[in-house]
Design an enzyme around this catalytic site. Sequence first.
Site, PDB file in Angstrom:
ATOM      1  N   ASP A  62      -7.550  -3.368   2.770  1.00 12.84           N
ATOM      2  CA  ASP A  62      -6.407  -4.261   2.552  1.00 12.84           C
ATOM      3  C   ASP A  62      -6.621  -5.652   3.143  1.00 12.84           C
ATOM      4  OD1 ASP A  62      -4.848  -2.217   1.338  1.00 12.84           O
ATOM      5  OD2 ASP A  62      -4.402  -1.408   3.316  1.00 12.84           O
ATOM      6  N   ASP A  86       0.853  -1.173   0.000  1.00 13.51           N
ATOM      7  CA  ASP A  86       0.000   0.000   0.000  1.00 13.51           C
ATOM      8  C   ASP A  86       0.896   1.231   0.000  1.00 13.51           C
ATOM      9  OD1 ASP A  86      -2.421   1.412   0.157  1.00 13.51           O
ATOM     10  OD2 ASP A  86      -2.184   1.649   2.308  1.00 13.51           O
ATOM     11  N   ASP A 130      -2.762  -1.158   5.656  1.00 16.08           N
ATOM     12  CA  ASP A 130      -3.214  -0.716   6.970  1.00 16.08           C
ATOM     13  C   ASP A 130      -4.713  -0.491   7.045  1.00 16.08           C
ATOM     14  OD1 ASP A 130      -3.395   1.491   5.380  1.00 16.08           O
ATOM     15  OD2 ASP A 130      -2.064   2.763   6.574  1.00 16.08           O
TER      16      ASP A 130
END
Length: 938
Positions: free
Chosen positions: A645, A337, A641
């Site tokens: 995800d 990410d 996070d």
Amino acid sequence: MTSPSNGAPSAPDWHALAADETVERLATDARAGLSAERAEALLARHGPNLLPAPPRRPAWLRLLSQFHNLLIYLMLTAGAITAVLGHWVDTAVLLTAVVINAIIGFIQEGRAETALDAIRRMLSLQATVVRDGRRHHLPAERLVPGDIVVLASGDKVPADLRLLSVKGLKADESVLTGESLPVEKTVEPVAADSQIGDRRCMMYSGTLVASGVARGVVVATGRHTELGRISAMLGEAGTAPTPLQRQIDDFSRWLGFAIVGGAAAAFAVGVLWRGIAPTDMFIMVVALAASAIPEGLPAIMTITLALGVRRMAQRNAIVRHLPSVESLGSVTVICSDKTGTLTCNEMTVQRVVTAGHVYEVEGSGYAPEGGFATGGQVVAVDDGHELREVARAALLCNDSQLRKVDGAWQLEGDPTEGALLTLALKAGIDQDAERSAMPRVDVIPFESEHRFMATLNHDHAGHGYIFVKGAPEVVLDMCETQRVAGFDLPLDHDYWRRASTDLAARALRLLAVAVRRVPSGKSELAFDDLRSGFTLLALFGSIDPPREEAKEAVAQCQSAGIRIKMITGDHAETARAIGAQLGIGLGKPALTGAEIELMDDAQLRRVATEIDVFARVSPEHKLRLVEALQAEGQVVSMTGDGVNDAPALERADVGVAMGGKGTEAAKEAADIVLTDDNFATISNAVREGRGIYDNIRKFILFMLPTNGGEALVVLAAILFALPLPLTPAQVLWINMATVSTLGLALAFEETENDVMRRPPRDPREKLLTGFFVWRVAMVSVLMMIGALGLFLWELSRGSSIALAQTVTVNAVVVAEMFYLVNSRRIYGSVLSFEGLFGNRHVIAAIVACVALQLAYTHTAFFHSVFRSTDLGPAEWGRVVLAGAFVFFVAEIEKAAIRTFGWGPYKRSKGSPTGVGMGSATAEMAPATSSQNGGARAR
């Protein structure tokens, strides 16, 4: 598309309908809301606004499944054999190892269920609802489609809403989209194929209201919300073993069949060919089987992994799933990410453009550390400097607060405004003193309709000023002049357009700031005051910058043969710019979620391996990308996070969550949690994982020759009708008391220096490569020659069977001690001080083993249990010579491999010796792995 429950459009289509049409389709009233009676009927129809708990296996079944493993069956078989033989201590050791492994697996089994629970907890507890024309505060679980919900700044959104009216509304949707900035919301419908991050007329359950107020109609509750869809994906994410577990399973099956087949063949040969009595032959076969079972392997593997967990915890990585420690060592792709992982998740002004200069701003994040430079020269910002005036305007036209709490700077408010506050602090301005000196009188807050914010401020000397900040094109239309060295000159439109284009090309978010002087008596601010007459002060270019340490970590992973792919919900331009700064996806386009949507799985598999930057992706896209990479044979680690995800974290071979800013759902779905939210920690964890795999292989390469040597000794006795050199009890003594004691020392070997210069290992690679089979066979034969030779020597001298067997046991164990030192380097020489004495745990293990063997040989208790007997100096001397024989032949073999480029060393001629496993395997391991069968094990 229609919902099966009420004929209204299903959740993905609500954003394409006008607000009044949405209200009509849901049969509600935008002002009065639902009636209490209709709300109760809809609640009975749709159920509570909760995510349903999935069916769970009972605890007893989960515990029982931990024993379904061939190696565990072999361990239990060995335990049964020792129990039949009456060796209860060995039985207890075997069963303890089995139980420990089962408990660890049982604890880890429930992680996916816990992740689902974490997502359920994200639903807000209370909601402000309009029913029967009155506002009510109700538990969020009682919301139904058609309810009118009122939102205010700081609220958590209780269900998926179609917005009906907004005022200054911004939403923090980072948990769903990964976008770093709050998103402005409107009531205008968007295209039906818009991604989540572009649906400006929707608010989603579990997200936060960053600022403003709004009213919306509930369009989805419970499992029909975006959170519910993520929860469903998380529950469906498949599980499969880690690379090491697959290798151990394959090895266990091979070994199990070999043991059973070998024992049956030996029994048949002994009874039918040699004419040995079946009862005597059974004892020999039991000894043969016991000698071949690696009883200590599960325990040593668990201990080795646990030691790795401890070392990783010291490096800010908390391991929640034990086998994932080793899995990191085989990772070929890290999907990361962007926001908060590769970047700081703190907006930072990087450029300030005035009429006369372009300033670079140093530092990142909200900490006011760093200065200013122009043309490569550092700029001192004193009281009269133009940057001081620009920063003052940015501070005064600002609603946010920046405070230092427990040594860390924390923002209260909008991230872009936080970046401007940090800029002011870097320019030496005291925010509290400045606001006191120029108090605000009136304000026009930022609204998406007019795209600016304006404040009216007065100093204590009778001067009034209007400060305005906003979109450059809007602010430029208000301005007639520009500030140059303290003077107001006519506005140069072309200059500012070029400056805006340059900042936008760098993927920076743009803001302009301007000022206008007004009479001292002015106390109210109106839109007519903002039409013209302003002086443009500056343009700001800001971005959520990459972490400095992330740049180095990305480069280190790439040098280790690991591809880094950035997967974000942010805009493609921003993603490409951040990727370029990190060295990710250089010279390649970014792939968007809309483009992924048009691809079938086969197309995505081809593209996923080539493209490194993915933008505007949804949770489904992240999950598809992970699956596509796995289908291409990659071992995938996913970092993140947000709630968005969690499914991909669950599906990946190794899921890595951020511990500081990460959501509970992400942490619970992950294998590893980073306490410092730092991508650089992943690089350290990969290094540790590779070292752990090295140590496990070293242990196996140490253990198997011992089992092989014992088995060859017993097999020779069967084939040549000799007395049994080793009894089953003596074999178990060697395997459990000595092999495990010695082998444990290899778990403490330091990670070799070149481990991050090797490509990732291929998960298709068998635990025992062709070279390993050769090494095991060679050392097994050497041990058999020494042990059986001494056994026959003692018999030829007329010694008793007890003495000959005692000599044989000690010959095998002493050979193990010597070979343990050999095993510290698989290919490199140990004939150096560091090689012989560099691991104090090896020395301690040898000392402990010597003590055990002295007790075994010279104490009455062991004489009675194992039928051992005392040895004299001559016997001990021959035993030591047999061990030294194994040591020196093994070192000669390694020297020949390095010198002549034989076997696995043939591709790394000229590599420096003494590097251990690294130099050879660096050439052997391919950068791309094989099919791994999906997600990691639980």
